[in-house]
Design a protein around this motif. Structure first.
Motif, PDB file in Angstrom:
ATOM      1  N   PRO A  34      32.527 -33.202 -28.897  1.00 60.69           N
ATOM      2  CA  PRO A  34      33.276 -32.016 -28.446  1.00 60.69           C
ATOM      3  C   PRO A  34      34.543 -32.476 -27.720  1.00 60.69           C
ATOM      4  O   PRO A  34      34.520 -33.506 -27.049  1.00 60.69           O
ATOM      5  CB  PRO A  34      32.311 -31.332 -27.467  1.00 60.69           C
ATOM      6  CG  PRO A  34      30.969 -31.931 -27.717  1.00 60.69           C
ATOM      7  CD  PRO A  34      31.212 -33.312 -28.247  1.00 60.69           C
ATOM      8  N   PHE A  46      28.108 -36.357 -33.419  1.00 56.77           N
ATOM      9  CA  PHE A  46      29.069 -37.385 -33.037  1.00 56.77           C
ATOM     10  C   PHE A  46      29.590 -38.147 -34.254  1.00 56.77           C
ATOM     11  O   PHE A  46      30.665 -38.723 -34.216  1.00 56.77           O
ATOM     12  CB  PHE A  46      28.426 -38.362 -32.031  1.00 56.77           C
ATOM     13  CG  PHE A  46      28.039 -37.724 -30.718  1.00 56.77           C
ATOM     14  CD1 PHE A  46      28.480 -36.440 -30.357  1.00 56.77           C
ATOM     15  CD2 PHE A  46      27.229 -38.411 -29.809  1.00 56.77           C
ATOM     16  CE1 PHE A  46      28.118 -35.864 -29.144  1.00 56.77           C
ATOM     17  CE2 PHE A  46      26.870 -37.839 -28.592  1.00 56.77           C
ATOM     18  CZ  PHE A  46      27.307 -36.567 -28.267  1.00 56.77           C
ATOM     19  N   GLU A  82      24.625 -38.604 -36.004  1.00 55.14           N
ATOM     20  CA  GLU A  82      25.408 -39.625 -35.290  1.00 55.14           C
ATOM     21  C   GLU A  82      25.847 -40.774 -36.185  1.00 55.14           C
ATOM     22  O   GLU A  82      26.885 -41.385 -35.945  1.00 55.14           O
ATOM     23  CB  GLU A  82      24.592 -40.181 -34.115  1.00 55.14           C
ATOM     24  CG  GLU A  82      24.368 -39.166 -33.007  1.00 55.14           C
ATOM     25  CD  GLU A  82      23.677 -39.759 -31.780  1.00 55.14           C
ATOM     26  OE1 GLU A  82      23.282 -40.936 -31.831  1.00 55.14           O
ATOM     27  OE2 GLU A  82      23.544 -39.021 -30.780  1.00 55.14           O
ATOM     28  N   ASP A 124      18.962 -25.063 -32.258  1.00 49.51           N
ATOM     29  CA  ASP A 124      17.905 -26.022 -31.891  1.00 49.51           C
ATOM     30  C   ASP A 124      16.610 -25.768 -32.649  1.00 49.51           C
ATOM     31  O   ASP A 124      15.520 -25.948 -32.101  1.00 49.51           O
ATOM     32  CB  ASP A 124      17.605 -25.951 -30.372  1.00 49.51           C
ATOM     33  CG  ASP A 124      18.822 -26.260 -29.520  1.00 49.51           C
ATOM     34  OD1 ASP A 124      19.855 -26.661 -30.074  1.00 49.51           O
ATOM     35  OD2 ASP A 124      18.735 -26.088 -28.286  1.00 49.51           O
ATOM     36  N   GLU A 129      24.944 -18.091 -30.988  1.00 54.59           N
ATOM     37  CA  GLU A 129      23.783 -18.962 -31.171  1.00 54.59           C
ATOM     38  C   GLU A 129      22.719 -18.645 -30.134  1.00 54.59           C
ATOM     39  O   GLU A 129      23.001 -18.564 -28.942  1.00 54.59           O
ATOM     40  CB  GLU A 129      24.189 -20.436 -31.023  1.00 54.59           C
ATOM     41  CG  GLU A 129      25.244 -20.873 -32.028  1.00 54.59           C
ATOM     42  CD  GLU A 129      25.493 -22.367 -32.003  1.00 54.59           C
ATOM     43  OE1 GLU A 129      24.897 -23.079 -31.165  1.00 54.59           O
ATOM     44  OE2 GLU A 129      26.296 -22.820 -32.834  1.00 54.59           O
ATOM     45  N   ILE A 156      30.672 -25.089 -23.027  1.00 51.96           N
ATOM     46  CA  ILE A 156      31.311 -24.907 -21.721  1.00 51.96           C
ATOM     47  C   ILE A 156      31.241 -26.173 -20.872  1.00 51.96           C
ATOM     48  O   ILE A 156      30.292 -26.955 -20.974  1.00 51.96           O
ATOM     49  CB  ILE A 156      30.664 -23.707 -20.977  1.00 51.96           C
ATOM     50  CG1 ILE A 156      31.566 -23.211 -19.849  1.00 51.96           C
ATOM     51  CG2 ILE A 156      29.279 -24.080 -20.451  1.00 51.96           C
ATOM     52  CD1 ILE A 156      31.155 -21.867 -19.287  1.00 51.96           C
ATOM     53  N   PRO A 164      27.118 -28.755 -19.285  1.00 53.82           N
ATOM     54  CA  PRO A 164      26.222 -27.614 -19.090  1.00 53.82           C
ATOM     55  C   PRO A 164      24.867 -27.992 -18.503  1.00 53.82           C
ATOM     56  O   PRO A 164      24.278 -27.209 -17.758  1.00 53.82           O
ATOM     57  CB  PRO A 164      26.058 -27.027 -20.496  1.00 53.82           C
ATOM     58  CG  PRO A 164      27.057 -27.682 -21.355  1.00 53.82           C
ATOM     59  CD  PRO A 164      27.659 -28.825 -20.640  1.00 53.82           C
ATOM     60  N   VAL A 196      32.958 -16.646 -21.349  1.00 52.17           N
ATOM     61  CA  VAL A 196      33.049 -17.355 -22.639  1.00 52.17           C
ATOM     62  C   VAL A 196      33.400 -16.366 -23.755  1.00 52.17           C
ATOM     63  O   VAL A 196      34.274 -16.628 -24.583  1.00 52.17           O
ATOM     64  CB  VAL A 196      31.736 -18.111 -22.967  1.00 52.17           C
ATOM     65  CG1 VAL A 196      31.835 -18.780 -24.335  1.00 52.17           C
ATOM     66  CG2 VAL A 196      31.419 -19.156 -21.903  1.00 52.17           C
ATOM     67  N   GLN A 208      33.602 -28.528 -30.670  1.00 50.21           N
ATOM     68  CA  GLN A 208      33.020 -29.544 -31.539  1.00 50.21           C
ATOM     69  C   GLN A 208      33.064 -29.047 -32.982  1.00 50.21           C
ATOM     70  O   GLN A 208      32.411 -28.064 -33.338  1.00 50.21           O
ATOM     71  CB  GLN A 208      31.574 -29.872 -31.146  1.00 50.21           C
ATOM     72  CG  GLN A 208      31.049 -31.069 -31.952  1.00 50.21           C
ATOM     73  CD  GLN A 208      29.646 -31.476 -31.596  1.00 50.21           C
ATOM     74  OE1 GLN A 208      28.803 -30.645 -31.234  1.00 50.21           O
ATOM     75  NE2 GLN A 208      29.362 -32.768 -31.713  1.00 50.21           N
TER      76      GLN A 208
HETATM   77  P1  C2E Z   1      23.642 -26.842 -28.024  1.00 48.04           P
HETATM   78  O1  C2E Z   1      24.117 -25.463 -28.166  1.00 48.04           O
HETATM   79  O2  C2E Z   1      22.519 -27.271 -28.891  1.00 48.04           O
HETATM   80  O3  C2E Z   1      24.929 -27.754 -28.238  1.00 48.04           O
HETATM   81  C1  C2E Z   1      24.915 -29.038 -28.772  1.00 48.04           C
HETATM   82  C2  C2E Z   1      24.844 -30.102 -27.694  1.00 48.04           C
HETATM   83  O4  C2E Z   1      24.579 -31.349 -28.296  1.00 48.04           O
HETATM   84  C3  C2E Z   1      26.168 -30.284 -26.933  1.00 48.04           C
HETATM   85  O5  C2E Z   1      25.883 -30.738 -25.615  1.00 48.04           O
HETATM   86  C4  C2E Z   1      26.815 -31.404 -27.715  1.00 48.04           C
HETATM   87  O6  C2E Z   1      27.762 -32.147 -26.980  1.00 48.04           O
HETATM   88  C5  C2E Z   1      25.623 -32.252 -28.041  1.00 48.04           C
HETATM   89  N1  C2E Z   1      25.827 -33.033 -29.253  1.00 48.04           N
HETATM   90  C6  C2E Z   1      26.578 -32.718 -30.327  1.00 48.04           C
HETATM   91  N2  C2E Z   1      26.506 -33.669 -31.279  1.00 48.04           N
HETATM   92  C7  C2E Z   1      25.681 -34.618 -30.791  1.00 48.04           C
HETATM   93  C8  C2E Z   1      25.199 -35.881 -31.308  1.00 48.04           C
HETATM   94  O7  C2E Z   1      25.527 -36.315 -32.400  1.00 48.04           O
HETATM   95  N3  C2E Z   1      24.331 -36.579 -30.507  1.00 48.04           N
HETATM   96  C9  C2E Z   1      23.959 -36.127 -29.273  1.00 48.04           C
HETATM   97  N4  C2E Z   1      23.121 -36.892 -28.568  1.00 48.04           N
HETATM   98  N5  C2E Z   1      24.384 -34.946 -28.765  1.00 48.04           N
HETATM   99  C10 C2E Z   1      25.231 -34.214 -29.506  1.00 48.04           C
HETATM  100  P2  C2E Z   1      26.492 -30.041 -24.323  1.00 48.04           P
HETATM  101  O8  C2E Z   1      27.916 -29.647 -24.560  1.00 48.04           O
HETATM  102  O9  C2E Z   1      26.179 -30.899 -23.158  1.00 48.04           O
HETATM  103  O10 C2E Z   1      25.653 -28.696 -24.229  1.00 48.04           O
HETATM  104  C11 C2E Z   1      24.265 -28.732 -24.026  1.00 48.04           C
HETATM  105  C12 C2E Z   1      23.660 -27.368 -24.159  1.00 48.04           C
HETATM  106  O11 C2E Z   1      24.152 -26.499 -23.126  1.00 48.04           O
HETATM  107  C13 C2E Z   1      24.009 -26.659 -25.460  1.00 48.04           C
HETATM  108  O12 C2E Z   1      23.183 -27.130 -26.506  1.00 48.04           O
HETATM  109  C14 C2E Z   1      23.711 -25.230 -25.076  1.00 48.04           C
HETATM  110  O13 C2E Z   1      22.342 -24.969 -25.144  1.00 48.04           O
HETATM  111  C15 C2E Z   1      24.151 -25.194 -23.623  1.00 48.04           C
HETATM  112  N6  C2E Z   1      25.496 -24.625 -23.541  1.00 48.04           N
HETATM  113  C16 C2E Z   1      26.702 -25.187 -23.801  1.00 48.04           C
HETATM  114  N7  C2E Z   1      27.713 -24.305 -23.620  1.00 48.04           N
HETATM  115  C17 C2E Z   1      27.117 -23.141 -23.256  1.00 48.04           C
HETATM  116  C18 C2E Z   1      27.624 -21.831 -22.944  1.00 48.04           C
HETATM  117  O14 C2E Z   1      28.830 -21.538 -22.988  1.00 48.04           O
HETATM  118  N8  C2E Z   1      26.692 -20.883 -22.602  1.00 48.04           N
HETATM  119  C19 C2E Z   1      25.358 -21.167 -22.572  1.00 48.04           C
HETATM  120  N9  C2E Z   1      24.505 -20.178 -22.231  1.00 48.04           N
HETATM  121  N10 C2E Z   1      24.857 -22.372 -22.871  1.00 48.04           N
HETATM  122  C20 C2E Z   1      25.736 -23.339 -23.206  1.00 48.04           C
END
Ligand code: C2E
Ligand code: MG
Ligand code: MG
Ligand code: MG
Length: 283
Positions: free
Chosen positions: A261, A256, A237, A178, A147, A62, A74, A94, A45
């Motif tokens: 992403p 978004f 967004e 966050d 992060e 991921i 995730p 990763v 992203q």
């Molecule tokens: P995060 O690190 O805060 O990543 C941002 C999340 O918000 C991502 O969801 C992304 O798709 C979503 N997002 C981005 N822009 C927007 C927007 O404008 N509106 C909305 N509603 N959502 C948006 P995703 O990819 O589902 O990941 C969710 C969480 O999962 C991540 O939050 C992170 O905490 C965790 N995560 C993702 N990849 C990894 C990883 O490789 N390792 C670990 N430990 N955690 C991960």
């Protein structure tokens, strides 16, 4: 009569519990297989740099490419991976992928961010793993931001401080993710070797329609800048939200509004220069 009814309910409840734990055990098995078979991929992203109006950073997120169920976000497996400790292996995967992309980052003037979980901050072997990566390619770390959420950092602050200090010494950047969802103070988090503050999307969404949200955003951005941090707003967004955070002087925008992403191939075509970086595609 009542006793029979209750008993039946208890049995039904037991059966539901059993089904649930069977499903959980099955999922754990599948997750182990996924780690062994590397059934994961990373989506990218982009982040917009408002100082230069360029896209020179991206967060990797991921996904689990499940053989039957397709792509799982995730939210569908990270918590289970944390509860079982399997997250340690996932994080290493990763890290390896992102580290493998650092020559690309150098060529493309790109920085990548990746997420660490609270469990990773308690992993006694993670620093050595990162030292080994660093030894192989010492210039790689400066392209990577790790992060961590404020609640992860505050779970065991002394241990987190020690690990993050070691990682920062290797050249990794550290970001607070966050921000605004926990209860910790930025002044306290400043003890960590942090260089970036990512303001959570809950503070951003609808901010254009809400004066109080704007005040909170403004003071958070200002405080971040006063502490010498680069400030990113997540979850932008809409145009109106973008205008608000731009006027408040944020450094990077992610959300978004700019882009969802996307798989590496799409990211490469949209945001990377030239086509010679095709071969470095991770999965
Ligand atoms: P995060 O690190 O805060 O990543 C941002 C999340 O918000 C991502 O969801 C992304 O798709 C979503 N997002 C981005 N822009 C927007 C927007 O404008 N509106 C909305 N509603 N959502 C948006 P995703 O990819 O589902 O990941 C969710 C969480 O999962 C991540 O939050 C992170 O905490 C965790 N995560 C993702 N990849 C990894 C990883 O490789 N390792 C670990 N430990 N955690 C991960
Ligand atoms: Mg993140
Ligand atoms: Mg975030
Ligand atoms: Mg998050």
């Amino acid at each position: 009569q009542v006793a029979v009814k209750t008993r039946r309910r208890v049995i039904e409840f037991d059966q539901r519990m059993a089904a649930r734990s069977a499903a959980r055990i099955a999922l754990i098995g599948e997750l182990k297989a996924a780690i062994a078979d590397e059934q994961f991929c990373l989506h990218f992203q982009p982040k917009l740099n408002l100082r230069t109006n360029n896209i020179n950073q991206a967060e990797v997120l991921i996904r689990w490419n499940h053989p039957e169920r397709g792509l799982i976000a995730p939210g569908g497996f990270i918590e289970l991976a944390e509860q079982t400790g399997l997250i340690r292996d996932i994080t290493r995967w990763v890290l390896l992928q992102v580290y493998g992309l650092t020559p690309l980052c150098l060529r493309q003037n790109l920085k990548l961010s990746m997420n660490l979980s609270a469990i990773d901050l308690e992993d006694p072997d993670l620093l050595q793993f990162c030292k080994n990566l660093h030894r192989g390619r010492p210039e790689g770390t400066r392209h990577i931001t790790l992060e961590i959420t404020e609640s992860a950092a505050m779970k065991n602050p002394d241990q987190a401080l020690e690990l993050l200090t070691g990682l920062a010494e290797l050249g990794f950047q550290i970001a607070i993710d966050d921000y605004g969802t926990g209860y910790s103070s930025l002044a306290y988090l400043r003890r960590f070797p942090v260089t970036e503050l990512k303001i959570d999307r809950s503070l951003v969404q609808g901010a254009d329609l809400d004066a109080d949200s704007q005040i909170i955003l403004e003071s958070t951005i200002q405080m971040g800048h006063t502490m010498g941090l680069v400030v990113t707003t997540e979850g932008v967004e809409h145009d109106a939200e973008f205008e608000v955070v731009r006027k408040l002087g944020v450094d990077y925008v992610q959300g978004f509004w700019l882009s969802r992403p996307m798989p590496y191939e799409e990211f490469r075509l949209k945001h990377l220069v030239g086509n010679h970086d095709q071969l470095t595609q991770p999965n």
